[in-house]
Design a protein around this motif. Structure first.
Motif, short mmCIF file in Angstrom:
data_model
loop_
_atom_site.label_atom_id
_atom_site.label_comp_id
_atom_site.label_asym_id
_atom_site.label_seq_id
_atom_site.Cartn_x
_atom_site.Cartn_y
_atom_site.Cartn_z
N GLU A 18 0.83 -1.21 0.00
CA GLU A 18 0.00 0.00 0.00
C GLU A 18 0.86 1.26 0.00
O GLU A 18 0.55 2.23 -0.69
N TRP A 19 1.95 1.24 0.76
CA TRP A 19 2.84 2.41 0.75
C TRP A 19 3.46 2.62 -0.62
O TRP A 19 3.62 3.77 -1.08
N CYS A 20 3.83 1.54 -1.29
CA CYS A 20 4.37 1.67 -2.65
C CYS A 20 3.33 2.24 -3.60
O CYS A 20 3.64 3.07 -4.47
N ALA A 21 2.08 1.81 -3.44
CA ALA A 21 1.00 2.34 -4.27
C ALA A 21 0.80 3.83 -4.03
O ALA A 21 0.64 4.61 -4.98
N VAL A 22 0.82 4.23 -2.76
CA VAL A 22 0.65 5.65 -2.43
C VAL A 22 1.80 6.47 -3.00
O VAL A 22 1.59 7.56 -3.57
N LEU A 23 3.03 5.95 -2.88
CA LEU A 23 4.20 6.66 -3.39
C LEU A 23 4.12 6.82 -4.91
O LEU A 23 4.36 7.90 -5.46
N THR A 24 3.77 5.72 -5.59
CA THR A 24 3.67 5.77 -7.07
C THR A 24 2.60 6.77 -7.50
O THR A 24 2.81 7.59 -8.41
N ALA A 25 1.43 6.69 -6.87
CA ALA A 25 0.34 7.61 -7.23
C ALA A 25 0.74 9.06 -6.97
O ALA A 25 0.43 9.95 -7.77
N THR A 26 1.43 9.30 -5.88
CA THR A 26 1.84 10.68 -5.55
C THR A 26 2.83 11.22 -6.57
O THR A 26 2.72 12.38 -7.01
N ILE A 27 3.80 10.39 -6.98
CA ILE A 27 4.78 10.82 -7.97
C ILE A 27 4.09 11.17 -9.29
O ILE A 27 4.37 12.21 -9.90
N VAL A 28 3.20 10.29 -9.72
CA VAL A 28 2.47 10.55 -10.98
C VAL A 28 1.63 11.82 -10.88
O VAL A 28 1.61 12.64 -11.80
N MET A 29 0.97 12.01 -9.76
CA MET A 29 0.13 13.20 -9.59
C MET A 29 0.97 14.48 -9.54
O MET A 29 0.53 15.53 -10.02
N VAL A 30 2.16 14.41 -8.97
CA VAL A 30 3.05 15.57 -8.99
C VAL A 30 3.44 15.93 -10.42
O VAL A 30 3.49 17.11 -10.80
N ILE A 31 3.70 14.90 -11.24
CA ILE A 31 3.99 15.14 -12.66
C ILE A 31 2.79 15.79 -13.34
O ILE A 31 2.94 16.75 -14.13
N TYR A 32 1.59 15.32 -13.03
CA TYR A 32 0.37 15.92 -13.59
C TYR A 32 0.23 17.38 -13.15
O TYR A 32 -0.21 18.23 -13.94
N ILE A 33 0.59 17.66 -11.93
CA ILE A 33 0.51 19.05 -11.44
C ILE A 33 1.45 19.94 -12.23
O ILE A 33 1.09 21.05 -12.65
N ILE A 34 2.67 19.46 -12.48
CA ILE A 34 3.64 20.25 -13.26
C ILE A 34 3.11 20.50 -14.67
O ILE A 34 3.19 21.62 -15.20
N ILE A 35 2.54 19.44 -15.28
CA ILE A 35 1.97 19.59 -16.63
C ILE A 35 0.84 20.62 -16.63
O ILE A 35 0.76 21.48 -17.52
N THR A 36 -0.01 20.55 -15.63
CA THR A 36 -1.14 21.49 -15.56
C THR A 36 -0.66 22.92 -15.34
O THR A 36 -1.22 23.87 -15.91
N ILE A 37 0.38 23.09 -14.55
CA ILE A 37 0.96 24.43 -14.35
C ILE A 37 1.49 24.99 -15.66
O ILE A 37 1.27 26.17 -16.00
N LEU A 38 2.18 24.15 -16.44
CA LEU A 38 2.70 24.60 -17.74
C LEU A 38 1.56 24.95 -18.69
O LEU A 38 1.64 25.94 -19.44
N LEU A 39 0.50 24.13 -18.70
CA LEU A 39 -0.65 24.44 -19.55
C LEU A 39 -1.26 25.79 -19.17
O LEU A 39 -1.61 26.60 -20.05
N THR A 40 -1.37 26.03 -17.88
CA THR A 40 -1.94 27.30 -17.41
C THR A 40 -1.06 28.47 -17.79
O THR A 40 -1.55 29.52 -18.25
N ALA A 41 0.25 28.33 -17.62
CA ALA A 41 1.18 29.41 -17.97
C ALA A 41 1.14 29.71 -19.46
O ALA A 41 1.18 30.88 -19.88
N THR A 42 1.05 28.66 -20.28
CA THR A 42 0.97 28.87 -21.74
C THR A 42 -0.33 29.55 -22.13
O THR A 42 -0.36 30.40 -23.03
N LEU A 43 -1.42 29.18 -21.46
CA LEU A 43 -2.69 29.87 -21.72
C LEU A 43 -2.61 31.34 -21.36
O LEU A 43 -3.16 32.20 -22.07
N LEU A 44 -1.92 31.65 -20.28
CA LEU A 44 -1.74 33.06 -19.91
C LEU A 44 -0.93 33.80 -20.97
O LEU A 44 -1.25 34.96 -21.30
#
Length: 531
Positions: free
Chosen positions: A209-235
């Protein structure tokens, strides 16, 4: 004589002694059995309090219908998002009815890709809710909500993204919020079932379960970075949208998209009362405003020409992207429509450079009575269109288009290199925009098929008496024998060649050298005055 009672008492005493001895042996044996050793279980085999063990598979949030329903709905949303993703992918190459957007369409594709990934992560780690997952999903939802507000608030973005883009960003926002809600529902269901079946809420996690939480968190952090870049480009796009075009934008092709057209100077007439030719400029590989504008404007200021018009091909500078597929002949028809809506009339002297010569030649063949002359500046020959239409180049363009909404190169240019909105719209950074990449991809897809057929037909239709001027790059001619042969062949597309100049030390953009500018301006004046 032995007494009977005495004998009996003796026997009873003997049996009593033996019984005590056996009882002591049993107690000793029981004590030995109860003593712990290396193989003694630390936990009892069964719980006698009426609750299940926390590790029992029966202790699961899936026992609740509400949790199962949330999962089923998530699967349904994933299927819908994936089908929409496929449809957007296809629309890059062939626009289905009602799916055309006046922008590149790559932003829609990126938002849908993010949505599919978000839902997929939610499903893969559905039974392992965590605070990190919930917070990450909430951040993504907030950023997507900001993106939705930007798209809806900026008129230019709203028109470019169209209904498809607006629905896509709203869907992405709703799905991100649904991910937050589903994570909370599963956490609630897990707590309820643990308290009901085990008597308490389980706070520990297994290594899995800890490995699952760690993997999900890493992927979600990558998604956050992608979303930040999308927002900055829209601006950045919203900032660039405030740059007004020098001309006007006209709806073409059944009002599917707008083409930017601008004219400089006034209409003049000759001694016989006929209109003097207007120079119609077709840029090369990049927008006119960043390349040919300087020397054309100088020719106007010097009195070499009285008036000139130019336009941005679909996807370049201020023009919208056209539906796919889109050939050079379709662009020529769109230009004709824009000129008609603007009230512009010939005669025309068509000036073009590079691949723009393909467009000018097709336009000339469709307006033979209105074309006064052709001026080709290191023009691309139709036999070399395979260089534009190579599959490898198309794949690279598609890959660049997919990642273009991240805008990392545009953001770096704006933050660290001082790139302005002019640079991004039509200048040195214009090639980084999704619209520009989409236009080049459309050019690539039909270069060796539709466009080649159209320009081959144009050569047969072209009036032989049309005056022709060809100016070639000395550098390109010397380093590429095939280019030299094709430049010579371009001098024979009409029977009225006025001149062919090969400018030494001049690159493909001949006007970048002083000698090239002088020759171009002189030959342009001769062509305008030709009879």
């Amino acid at each position: 004589m032995v007494s009977l009672w005495g004998s009996k008492n003796g026997e009873e005493q003997q049996h009593g002694a033996d019984g005590d001895h056996d009882e002591n042996d049993n107690r000793h044996q029981s004590r030995q059995n109860r003593e712990a050793h290396e193989r003694t279980r630390l936990l009892p085999h069964q719980r006698n309090d009426g609750f299940l063990d926390p590790d029992d598979p029966a202790v699961s949030p899936y026992n609740l219908f509400s949790v199962r329903a949330v999962r089923y709905v998530c699967v349904l949303f994933l299927i819908i998002s994936f089908l929409w993703w496929v449809l957007l992918l296809v629309s890059v190459f062939v626009s289905p009815p009602g799916m055309h957007t006046r922008g590149s369409g790559f932003f829609d594709f990126s938002f849908t890709t993010l949505t599919v990934g978000n839902l997929l992560i939610g499903l893969l780690f559905f039974s392992t809710p965590s605070k990190a997952m919930e917070v990450s999903s909430l951040i993504i939802a907030g950023l997507l909500l900001l993106d939705m507000i930007i798209v809806l608030a900026v008129q230019r973005l709203r028109s470019e993204e169209g209904l498809v883009g607006i629905v896509t960003v709203i869907w992405a926002t709703v799905m991100a919020l649904y991910n937050v809600m589903s994570d909370r529902v599963v956490a609630w269901g897990k707590k309820e079932e643990e308290e009901r079946l085990t008597g308490r809420q389980e706070t520990r996690r297994t290594i899995r379960e800890w490995c699952a939480v760690l993997t999900a968190t890493i992927v979600m952090v990558i998604y956050i970075i992608i979303t930040i870049l999308l927002t900055a480009t829209l601006l950045l796009r919203s900032r660039d949208a405030s740059l007004k075009p020098p001309g006007e934008r006209f709806f073409v092709d059944g009002d599917k998209y707008k083409l930017h057209l601008a004219c400089v100077g006034n209409v003049t007439y000759n001694a016989k009362g006929k209109r003097n030719p207007t120079v119609l400029v077709e840029s090369g590989e990049t927008p006119f405003e960043d390349t040919m504008d300087d020397w054309i404007y100088n020719s106007y200021r010097n009195g070499t020409i009285d008036r000139y018009c130019y336009y941005d091909r679909p996807g370049l500078a201020w023009s919208d992207n056209a539906p796919s597929p889109h050939s050079a002949g379709m662009t020529s028809d769109a230009l004709s429509e824009a000129l008609a809506r603007a009230g512009e009339e010939g005669p025309w002297v068509l000036v073009s450079a590079g691949i723009g010569s393909i467009y000018s030649r097709i336009f000339s063949s469709r307006h033979v009575r209105d074309v006064h002359g052709l001026f080709l500046i290191d023009g691309l020959h139709e036999d070399l269109l395979h260089r534009i239409g190579s599959p490898a180049r198309g794949f690279v363009l598609w890959g660049r288009g997919v990642i273009s909404p991240l805008g990392y190169d545009r953001l770096i240019g704006a933050i660290f290199k001082g790139r302005t909105r002019e640079d991004r719209v039509y200048g040195k950074s214009a090639y980084q925009a999704g619209k520009f990449i989409k236009a080049k991809l459309q050019e690539n897809l039909v270069a060796n098929s539709l466009t080649k057929n159209e320009v081959s037909q144009a050569r047969n239709i072209q009036t032989p008496r049309t005056p022709l001027v060809v100016v070639s790059s000395g550098i390109e001619v010397r380093k590429d024998n095939e280019w030299e042969r094709k430049q010579e062949d371009l001098t024979r597309i009409t029977d009225n060649l006025l001149s062919w100049d090969v400018v030494n030390k001049a690159p493909h953009q001949v006007w970048l050298t002083p000698e090239g500018r002088q020759i171009l301006e002189r030959r342009l004046g001769e062509l305008v005055r030709a009879k």
